[in-house]
Scaffold this motif. Structure first.
Motif, PDB file in Angstrom:
ATOM      1  N   ARG A  30       0.839  -1.204   0.000  1.00 52.81           N
ATOM      2  CA  ARG A  30       0.000   0.000   0.000  1.00 52.81           C
ATOM      3  C   ARG A  30       0.872   1.251   0.000  1.00 52.81           C
ATOM      4  N   ASP A  31       1.953   1.237   0.790  1.00 53.13           N
ATOM      5  CA  ASP A  31       2.862   2.380   0.834  1.00 53.13           C
ATOM      6  C   ASP A  31       3.543   2.580  -0.511  1.00 53.13           C
ATOM      7  N   TYR A  33       2.358   1.765  -3.407  1.00 50.70           N
ATOM      8  CA  TYR A  33       1.343   2.293  -4.319  1.00 50.70           C
ATOM      9  C   TYR A  33       1.176   3.796  -4.111  1.00 50.70           C
ATOM     10  N   HIS A  34       1.063   4.221  -2.870  1.00 47.78           N
ATOM     11  CA  HIS A  34       0.902   5.648  -2.588  1.00 47.78           C
ATOM     12  C   HIS A  34       2.131   6.449  -3.014  1.00 47.78           C
ATOM     13  N   LYS A  35       3.320   5.871  -2.847  1.00 52.43           N
ATOM     14  CA  LYS A  35       4.530   6.552  -3.294  1.00 52.43           C
ATOM     15  C   LYS A  35       4.534   6.698  -4.813  1.00 52.43           C
ATOM     16  N   ASN A  38       2.571   9.566  -6.076  1.00 52.83           N
ATOM     17  CA  ASN A  38       3.144  10.878  -5.775  1.00 52.83           C
ATOM     18  C   ASN A  38       4.421  11.146  -6.572  1.00 52.83           C
TER      19      ASN A  38
END
Length: 151
Positions: A30-31, A33-35, A38
């Motif tokens: 999940r981290d 993916y979020h990175k 961005n």
């Protein structure tokens, strides 16, 4: 009152970071993916997709013209655990759909993302993953049931 960090071997040795590492492993996809979302690469791909597909695909299918304001991954990136495969899926232009906000929310609801049931299922899956990593292939009491109690 400040608590001291938990220590290994009955209070001797370094602070125990093993549980922190396991917690990080569970949220790593999940981290990642979020990175990815961005990055300049994603922002450029998103802008290009919205420029090429300026109208909501779901609204257009119903004969309604609505500006696309969001880009949706048709095949969820979160299903991949391998970082390289996750990245390929995230940046695959063929895996994107331009949607208005309302249709984007509807798609995620249909997929079960963001609902209370999906969040509970995800939490159970993360707890089960933690238990398998912590205890090995056999978890004490088996896997977690739908109620959250060991089955």
């Amino acid at each position: 009152m400040d608590r001291e960090p938990s220590l290994r071997r009955g209070g001797q040795g370094r602070p125990d970071t093993a549980s922190e590492d396991k917690r990080k492993d569970m949220t790593a996809p999940r981290d990642r993916y979020h990175k990815m979302l961005n990055t300049t690469r994603w922002r450029k791909l998103r802008a290009l997709h919205l420029a090429r597909h300026p109208f909501c695909a779901d609204c257009a299918a119903e004969g309604v013209v609505t500006p696309a304001t969001e880009v949706h991954h048709i095949r969820p990136v979160s299903i991949e655990r391998d970082p390289a495969r996750m990245e390929r899926l995230a940046f695959d232009a063929g895996n994107l759909a331009g949607l208005c906000h309302a249709c984007h929310v509807k798609r995620h609801e249909r997929m079960g993302k963001g609902t209370a049931e999906e969040n509970a299922r995800r939490q159970r899956a993360e707890a089960d993953l933690f238990a398998r990593r912590f205890y090995g292939t056999q978890t004490p009491g088996g896997c977690f049931s739908a109620t959250g109690a060991p089955s």
